[in-house]
Design a protein around this motif. Structure first.
Motif, PDB file in Angstrom:
ATOM      1  N   LEU A  20      41.400  54.919   1.841  1.00 46.01           N
ATOM      2  CA  LEU A  20      42.399  54.050   2.465  1.00 46.01           C
ATOM      3  C   LEU A  20      42.357  52.641   1.875  1.00 46.01           C
ATOM      4  N   GLU A  21      41.172  52.156   1.584  1.00 47.03           N
ATOM      5  CA  GLU A  21      41.057  50.820   1.001  1.00 47.03           C
ATOM      6  C   GLU A  21      41.625  50.787  -0.415  1.00 47.03           C
ATOM      7  N   TYR A  22      41.517  51.908  -1.146  1.00 46.15           N
ATOM      8  CA  TYR A  22      42.125  51.951  -2.478  1.00 46.15           C
ATOM      9  C   TYR A  22      43.651  52.038  -2.376  1.00 46.15           C
ATOM     10  N   ILE A  23      44.138  52.735  -1.361  1.00 47.36           N
ATOM     11  CA  ILE A  23      45.582  52.743  -1.114  1.00 47.36           C
ATOM     12  C   ILE A  23      46.059  51.322  -0.824  1.00 47.36           C
ATOM     13  N   ASP A  24      45.300  50.595  -0.005  1.00 45.48           N
ATOM     14  CA  ASP A  24      45.667  49.222   0.325  1.00 45.48           C
ATOM     15  C   ASP A  24      45.740  48.366  -0.939  1.00 45.48           C
ATOM     16  N   TYR A  25      44.774  48.568  -1.833  1.00 38.24           N
ATOM     17  CA  TYR A  25      44.767  47.867  -3.126  1.00 38.24           C
ATOM     18  C   TYR A  25      46.010  48.226  -3.934  1.00 38.24           C
ATOM     19  N   GLN A  26      46.382  49.511  -3.944  1.00 37.63           N
ATOM     20  CA  GLN A  26      47.556  49.910  -4.725  1.00 37.63           C
ATOM     21  C   GLN A  26      48.863  49.394  -4.107  1.00 37.63           C
ATOM     22  N   ILE A  27      48.935  49.315  -2.792  1.00 45.87           N
ATOM     23  CA  ILE A  27      50.110  48.713  -2.160  1.00 45.87           C
ATOM     24  C   ILE A  27      50.212  47.245  -2.577  1.00 45.87           C
TER      25      ILE A  27
END
Length: 533
Positions: free
Chosen positions: A336-343
């Protein structure tokens, strides 16, 4: 038809929007196996630890500052439902229809059709539903790009309405990738003992798969100057840098951004359908003893204003690797934190190109978290997914206590792009665009889902799960799931009894699993009889 009526309504109501958008770009990030409870904005008292257990430990709570702000500046929906597992959710998203039309009932239970060669195969969505979400955007003059997971068994990926694609690990049934040995090759059947081609070790309990995270299997579709389906790495530079430190989600985003650049150079709008694997467990080739888990990601750090990423420095081979403190611990919270980074990367890209004020950004997921909700018909464990949206000029902000189904994105994309769905083309989704962009105060009265023959439906008062149990949903429990079961309808409120009757009438036309399981005209499949010993 519902969607056409909504399309005409939004044309009239758009005058009340605070800012009209002109052919907005659309980025739809569709994550894998993530329950709503995993995101802090949903406020659940429990979430999932790296072993798949319920936890309230702060160190396993994902930190998602970018999505949190997007939920505040845009909005987040309390009740978004998909199906209980991947394939039917993706079918719902791409078709705008429920399973009684597209026949993808659940994983391993797909409606079939008899081909010209007298072979039984899954009924492709582009045959059951010839106007898919990609086609809708193309019809309006948009460039379309599909990245990440496909989950379209037995299908030709070039028939879904996407101009280009970057797939990890590529379509199901793709030939072996010449660039990676992060592969589990079945000893016999797809589901059973496997051989880890990197280490040579036998894996007793898994399923055949290519890596979609580290040292990934990547296939490109219609990349300029290449064959319709071609392997990546595809240049001397990419081949030289490819290896164990290559992370699949990074590759996807690189190709998405390259496509966006090309669209902008031509001054053409785009629709990005980013079906990331992030959230989904996988065999961990870096630590084979972990078997199927949420593999580590590259480390990212939020300083309150921006993200920085640490380049991975993994060394080793043949199942023995050193991480050199350059990647994270395993766990869905790190995904989820990597998704946040990609957003955040998406937002930076849009600002750089000057198109942030004309781009709709949507984040959601397909079904519940593995080991908690995935496959589950219990209450809404399998169906309740996050939904966060941002559109410039939208009238709604923050928490929205409405019900949304993944099928709703199909007519929503039609409304955003200006495409018109033919009046005689039946869909089940209802466009969100009028709700988001006007003073409209309601969206749906109920939300529906399914798992094979099981049907699930939730209204404003009561919910039916796939096990046939009814639940009181007039208040939201702290853990987002511990509703009170209704066992004695004589003690229920009159309004609940009335809604139960309405919901039973709603689902009756969808109950076709037994009577119309396959494509029209397809004879039932003969059940194989087990030989008696």
């Amino acid at each position: 038809m519902k969607s056409t009526i909504l399309f005409l309504c939004v044309a009239c109501l758009a005058v009340s929007s605070s800012k009209a958008l002109e052919q907005p770009n659309i980025i739809l990030v569709f994550a894998d196996d993530i329950s709503a409870r995993e995101l802090p904005v949903y406020g659940s008292s429990v979430w999932t630890d790296p072993k798949g257990k319920n936890t309230d430990a702060p160190n396993y709570r994902a930190q998602t500052p970018v999505l949190d702000k997007m939920a505040k500046d845009g909005c987040w929906v309390t009740q978004c439902w998909g199906a209980t597992v991947c394939s039917p959710s993706r079918a719902m998203m791409m078709t705008g229809r429920y399973a009684h039309r597209h026949k993808w009932w659940t994983n391993g239970d797909l409606g079939t059709v008899i081909t010209d060669k007298n072979k039984r195969m899954p009924w492709p969505l582009y045959e059951s539903s010839p106007l898919l979400i990609g086609h809708v955007a193309q019809q309006a003059g948009y460039g379309t790009f599909w990245a990440g997971k496909t989950q379209m068994k037995g299908s030709d990926l070039q028939k879904f309405g996407f101009d280009e694609g970057c797939f990890t690990p590529g379509e199901q049934g793709a030939p072996s990738n010449p660039h990676t040995d992060f592969v589990l090759k079945p000893v016999g059947s797809y589901s059973g003992p496997q051989i880890n081609l990197n280490s040579g070790a036998r894996v007793e309990s898994s399923y055949g798969q290519f890596s979609w995270y580290w040292k990934p299997h990547v296939r490109l579709m219609n990349y300029p100057g290449a064959a319709p389906l071609s392997w990546w790495p595809n240049t001397p530079e990419s081949k030289a840098s490819f290896g164990v430190n290559t992370f699949g989600p990074d590759v996807e985003l690189d190709f998405i951004f390259e496509y966006i650049d090309r669209q902008q150079a031509q001054k053409k709008p785009f629709f990005i359908y980013h079906t990331t694997h992030l959230g989904h467990g996988a065999h961990d080739w870096l630590s084979p003893g972990n078997s199927q888990s949420w593999t580590p990601t590259p480390k990212v750090h939020w300083d309150g204003k921006s993200y920085t990423r640490t380049d991975p420095n993994i060394t080793g081979d043949k199942g023995i690797f050193e991480f050199n403190d350059s990647i994270t611990e395993p766990g869905i919270h790190k995904h989820l934190e990597y998704i946040d980074y990609q957003i955040w990367l998406y937002q930076q890209k849009l600002e750089e190109l000057g198109i942030a004020d004309n781009t709709v950004l949507i984040f959601c997921a397909d079904n519940g978290t593995s080991k908690y909700g995935k496959h589950s018909p219990d209450r809404q464990k399998g169906t309740h997914v996050p939904l966060i949206m941002y559109a410039p000029g939208m009238s709604k902000h923050g928490r929205q206590d409405i019900m949304v189904n993944l099928s709703d994105f199909y007519p929503t994309v039609a409304d955003i792009t200006g495409a018109e769905i033919p009046r005689d083309y039946e869909i089940d989704g209802e466009s969100l665009w009028p709700y988001l962009m006007t003073n409209k105060s309601e969206h749906r009265k109920w939300v529906y889902s399914y798992r094979g023959p099981m049907q699930l439906i939730r209204g404003e008062q009561v919910m039916l799960d796939g096990n046939g149990a009814w639940w009181d949903v007039t208040s939201e429990p702290d853990d987002l799931i511990s509703y009170r079961e209704i066992k004695d309808w004589g003690k229920a409120l009159e309004i609940q009894r009335e809604e139960q009757e309405v919901l039973m009438r709603v689902i009756a036309p969808y109950d076709l699993h037994a009577s119309a399981h396959d494509a029209p005209g397809t004879p039932p499949e003969e059940k194989k009889q087990k030989k008696k010993k």
